[in-house]
Scaffold this active site. Structure first.
Site, PDB file in Angstrom:
ATOM      1  N   SER A  39       0.814  -1.217   0.000  1.00 19.07           N
ATOM      2  CA  SER A  39       0.000   0.000   0.000  1.00 19.07           C
ATOM      3  C   SER A  39       0.849   1.270   0.000  1.00 19.07           C
ATOM      4  O   SER A  39       1.642   1.488  -0.900  1.00 19.07           O
ATOM      5  CB  SER A  39      -0.939  -0.045   1.201  1.00 19.07           C
ATOM      6  OG  SER A  39      -1.841   1.004   1.123  1.00 19.07           O
ATOM      7  N   HIS A  40       0.726   2.055   1.057  1.00 15.00           N
ATOM      8  CA  HIS A  40       1.371   3.364   1.117  1.00 15.00           C
ATOM      9  C   HIS A  40       2.766   3.281   1.744  1.00 15.00           C
ATOM     10  O   HIS A  40       3.397   4.303   1.961  1.00 15.00           O
ATOM     11  CB  HIS A  40       0.492   4.302   1.938  1.00 15.00           C
ATOM     12  CG  HIS A  40       0.097   3.678   3.246  1.00 15.00           C
ATOM     13  ND1 HIS A  40      -0.905   2.726   3.317  1.00 15.00           N
ATOM     14  CD2 HIS A  40       0.587   3.812   4.482  1.00 15.00           C
ATOM     15  CE1 HIS A  40      -1.016   2.317   4.575  1.00 15.00           C
ATOM     16  NE2 HIS A  40      -0.119   2.956   5.299  1.00 15.00           N
ATOM     17  N   ASP A 100      -2.204   6.698  -3.290  1.00 12.71           N
ATOM     18  CA  ASP A 100      -1.078   5.989  -2.671  1.00 12.71           C
ATOM     19  C   ASP A 100      -0.521   4.899  -3.588  1.00 12.71           C
ATOM     20  O   ASP A 100      -0.932   4.759  -4.741  1.00 12.71           O
ATOM     21  CB  ASP A 100      -1.484   5.416  -1.309  1.00 12.71           C
ATOM     22  CG  ASP A 100      -2.399   4.216  -1.438  1.00 12.71           C
ATOM     23  OD1 ASP A 100      -3.136   4.140  -2.432  1.00 12.71           O
ATOM     24  OD2 ASP A 100      -2.373   3.341  -0.546  1.00 12.71           O
ATOM     25  N   ASP A 120      -0.836   1.688  -4.049  1.00 11.04           N
ATOM     26  CA  ASP A 120      -1.706   0.746  -4.759  1.00 11.04           C
ATOM     27  C   ASP A 120      -3.024   1.364  -5.209  1.00 11.04           C
ATOM     28  O   ASP A 120      -3.921   0.646  -5.663  1.00 11.04           O
ATOM     29  CB  ASP A 120      -1.972  -0.485  -3.893  1.00 11.04           C
ATOM     30  CG  ASP A 120      -2.713  -0.153  -2.615  1.00 11.04           C
ATOM     31  OD1 ASP A 120      -2.544   0.979  -2.123  1.00 11.04           O
ATOM     32  OD2 ASP A 120      -3.462  -0.995  -2.113  1.00 11.04           O
ATOM     33  N   ASP A 134      -5.560   2.962  -3.659  1.00  6.05           N
ATOM     34  CA  ASP A 134      -6.852   2.988  -2.964  1.00  6.05           C
ATOM     35  C   ASP A 134      -7.052   4.234  -2.105  1.00  6.05           C
ATOM     36  O   ASP A 134      -8.174   4.593  -1.785  1.00  6.05           O
ATOM     37  CB  ASP A 134      -7.096   1.684  -2.171  1.00  6.05           C
ATOM     38  CG  ASP A 134      -6.014   1.363  -1.184  1.00  6.05           C
ATOM     39  OD1 ASP A 134      -5.036   2.140  -1.095  1.00  6.05           O
ATOM     40  OD2 ASP A 134      -6.118   0.325  -0.501  1.00  6.05           O
ATOM     41  N   ARG A 135      -5.960   4.925  -1.740  1.00  3.53           N
ATOM     42  CA  ARG A 135      -6.128   6.138  -0.928  1.00  3.53           C
ATOM     43  C   ARG A 135      -6.177   7.383  -1.809  1.00  3.53           C
ATOM     44  O   ARG A 135      -5.648   7.376  -2.921  1.00  3.53           O
ATOM     45  CB  ARG A 135      -4.943   6.306   0.023  1.00  3.53           C
ATOM     46  CG  ARG A 135      -4.889   5.262   1.091  1.00  3.53           C
ATOM     47  CD  ARG A 135      -3.796   5.569   2.085  1.00  3.53           C
ATOM     48  NE  ARG A 135      -3.898   4.637   3.203  1.00  3.53           N
ATOM     49  CZ  ARG A 135      -3.293   4.781   4.356  1.00  3.53           C
ATOM     50  NH1 ARG A 135      -2.501   5.813   4.560  1.00  3.53           N
ATOM     51  NH2 ARG A 135      -3.452   3.897   5.316  1.00  3.53           N
ATOM     52  N   LYS A 162     -11.463   0.660  -1.008  1.00  5.84           N
ATOM     53  CA  LYS A 162     -11.487   2.099  -1.199  1.00  5.84           C
ATOM     54  C   LYS A 162     -10.856   2.391  -2.553  1.00  5.84           C
ATOM     55  O   LYS A 162     -10.115   1.562  -3.080  1.00  5.84           O
ATOM     56  CB  LYS A 162     -10.774   2.821  -0.069  1.00  5.84           C
ATOM     57  CG  LYS A 162      -9.365   2.355   0.215  1.00  5.84           C
ATOM     58  CD  LYS A 162      -8.889   2.934   1.535  1.00  5.84           C
ATOM     59  CE  LYS A 162      -7.520   2.409   1.888  1.00  5.84           C
ATOM     60  NZ  LYS A 162      -7.511   1.686   3.158  1.00  5.84           N
TER      61      LYS A 162
END
Ligand code: G1P
Ligand code: ZN
Length: 549
Positions: free
Chosen positions: A119-120, A283, A285, A287-288, A382
């Site tokens: 992710s982030h 981010d 991947d 999603d953010r 998300k």
């Protein structure tokens, strides 16, 4: 295609201890840990032994392009073949954002998906790597499945894999790997079609052309190719609108987390400069999301509230919302809007997986978290670019600037002042001690003074899932005051170095009050009181939080 069919080989080897956190839908560790012999293989084996429908099933596979993705895809493909999966759908270069993966799983009737991302978190050899499992509804694997996988990792002593040459993921096409088909598709197309079903691109495009310059920062991560297609090619924003658009293995050294600290270049462009009317970032991947206007930062809790209040500007939702949900530490801004709309508002523990049941049962349409996560029932994750398009659609429809829209919102509903203070890389024992000490005192806090007000409730949040009646305990310490101000403390479940303590602070000011104060100033009494109560500075030796949002 250079692969040859080999018999399955069973490898009886020492399996490293995976140390997966029970209840998390994946394994996120340093890249170095993942490079240990059999480490990745062990986790994948546990997944393939546990996930329902593996034999003859379809699986979606891809990642955010970080270091380690391509070799991991190769291993997973060969293990999937050995486990009798009939088809893997993967993407050109292995590039697949988390929301796009969720969409593909749902669209193809797959048994689930494996997303390679931390992710982030930082990428590269010295960064982090991750394997996330999504279930057949497209959402992060739920508690029951992940606990079964965790149990399985404890007793593994072998895994199954076939020997075969590596498939060239640069070329779209259909390949054979043992008895399994590997379909390499363009990972972007399906996601774009989904967005076209939800949004009115003509309306947004006309609005942007009428002197509304925008900028998007992909932070050298997965959203670059998606954003170029959406913002530059379809909406007609000039070339260069998407910055840092090529996914790099180490994200160019950037921390791919869209907040004011790690997306500082973008934040400066919007908050200090006058060139752009709108800015956004996603981010690692995808999603953010972070949304900015000219000289204006949109708090993610407010973002959810504003989108909910303006749902009927977005064609995909114009028929109405089932309800909304937010994670417990997210501000109550959306609760007020939900009440006004006469729809339910659910409060869930931190983490997207808790929204899954509510979305599947059509109890909610929108949901979000304070941690820059916003989404809807279009997928089960998300979705950063979806949130960006939502904002552009609402702005285009209401013909407002970002700050006008926010000001109007506060003037109608009042403002939930909000901030989150993160203390990162605390030694684990110190963080646990701090948390436990406060937890032990919770009962005795009721009716005592805190920041000049009385505490009316103090507990450790526990969630009863309204759909499957499962109970999730210990989700964060809440201190609620007589004026509904709140302080929440919890330990992060996603950090990889030491512990991260998160302190969330919230206070409501009605529309008749001061709507334009600095949140840090307005919340300073709560900040001081929680520091005194939990002895944060003294126990951690840190004078200030690492990140303030
Ligand atoms: C963080 C966020 C949480 C989010 C998760 C995954 O988890 O706080 O809202 O769902 O990342 O993106 P935490 O590190 O706080 O456990
Ligand atoms: Zn993410």
């Amino acid at each position: 295609m250079s692969s040859t069919e080999f018999p399955q080989i069973k490898i009886p080897l020492e399996i490293p201890f995976l140390d997966q956190k029970p209840g998390t839908s994946g394994l996120r560790k340093s890249t170095k840990q993942f490079q240990q012999r059999n480490y990745l293989e062990s986790f994948i084996e546990a997944i393939f032994r546990t996930l329902p429908g593996v034999k003859n099933g379809i699986l979606v596979l891809g990642g955010d392009g970080r270091y380690g993705n391509l070799p991991a895809i190769d291993v997973i493909l060969r293990m999937a073949s050995a486990h009798g999966i009939s088809k893997i759908i993967t993407t050109k270069g292995g590039i697949l954002s988390t929301p796009a993966a969720s969409n593909l799983i749902r669209k193809t009737g797959a048994i689930g998906g494996i997303i390679l991302s931390a992710s982030h978190n930082l990428g590269g050899e010295n960064g982090d790597f991750g394997v996330k499992l999504n279930a057949s509804n497209g959402g992060p694997a739920g508690e029951i499945l992940t606990n079964q996988i965790f149990e399985c990792t404890k007793t593994l002593d072998s895994y199954k894999i076939i020997k075969a040459g590596r498939i060239n993921l640069d070329k779209i096409g259909v390949y054979q790997l043992g008895s399994m088909t590997v379909q390499v598709i363009d990972g972007i197309d399906d996601y774009i079609s989904l967005m076209q079903k939800i949004f009115d691109f003509d309306e947004i495009s006309a609005f942007l052309k009428n002197d509304f310059p925008i900028v998007f920062d992909a932070l050298n991560a997965v959203t670059g190719p998606y954003a170029i297609r959406l913002l530059e090619e379809l909406l007609g924003s000039p070339q260069g609108t998407v910055r840092n658009s090529i996914p790099l293995e180490d994200f160019g050294g950037c921390h791919p987390d869209p907040n004011l600290t790690y997306a500082k270049d973008l934040a400066d462009l919007l908050l200090k400069g006058d060139k752009y009317s709108f800015g956004a970032a996603c981010d690692g991947d995808g999603d953010r999301n972070m949304i900015l206007g000219r000289h204006c930062f949109v708090n993610p809790s407010d973002s959810l509230a504003v989108l909910t209040a303006n749902y009927n500007s977005i064609p995909g939702y114009a028929n109405g919302l089932y309800g909304v949900a937010r994670s417990m530490p997210t501000s109550s801004a959306v609760d007020v809007v939900a009440k006004d709309l006469g729809i339910n508002c659910f409060e869930t523990p931190t983490g997207w997986k808790f929204f899954g049941n509510l979305l599947d049962a059509e109890k909610i349409t929108f949901c979000g978290e304070e941690s820059f996560g916003t989404g809807s029932n279009h997928v089960r994750e998300k979705d950063g670019l979806w949130a960006v398009l939502c904002w552009l659609q609402v702005l285009a429809h209401t013909k407002c600037s970002v700050s006008e829209l926010i000001q109007k919102h506060w003037q109608r509903y009042g403002r939930h002042y909000y901030t989150r203070h993160d203390y990162e890389s605390i030694p684990l024992d110190i963080a646990t001690n701090l948390y436990r000490t406060l937890e032990d005192r919770m009962d005795k806090l009721i009716r005592t003074d805190f920041a000049g007000r009385k505490i009316t409730m103090a507990d450790n949040f526990s969630y009863l899932d309204p759909i499957d009646a499962s109970v999730t305990k210990g989700q964060g310490l809440r201190i609620i005051l007589e004026d509904a101000s709140r302080v929440v403390i919890r330990l992060s479940g996603t950090g990889t170095q030491g512990a991260t303590l998160r302190v969330y602070l919230e206070s409501y000011v009605p529309s008749s009050g001061n709507l334009n104060a600095n949140p840090q100033t307005l919340l300073s009494d709560l900040i001081k009181s929680i520091n005194d109560l939990a002895q944060i500075k003294k126990m951690t030796g840190m004078n200030a939080p690492t990140v303030i949002t």
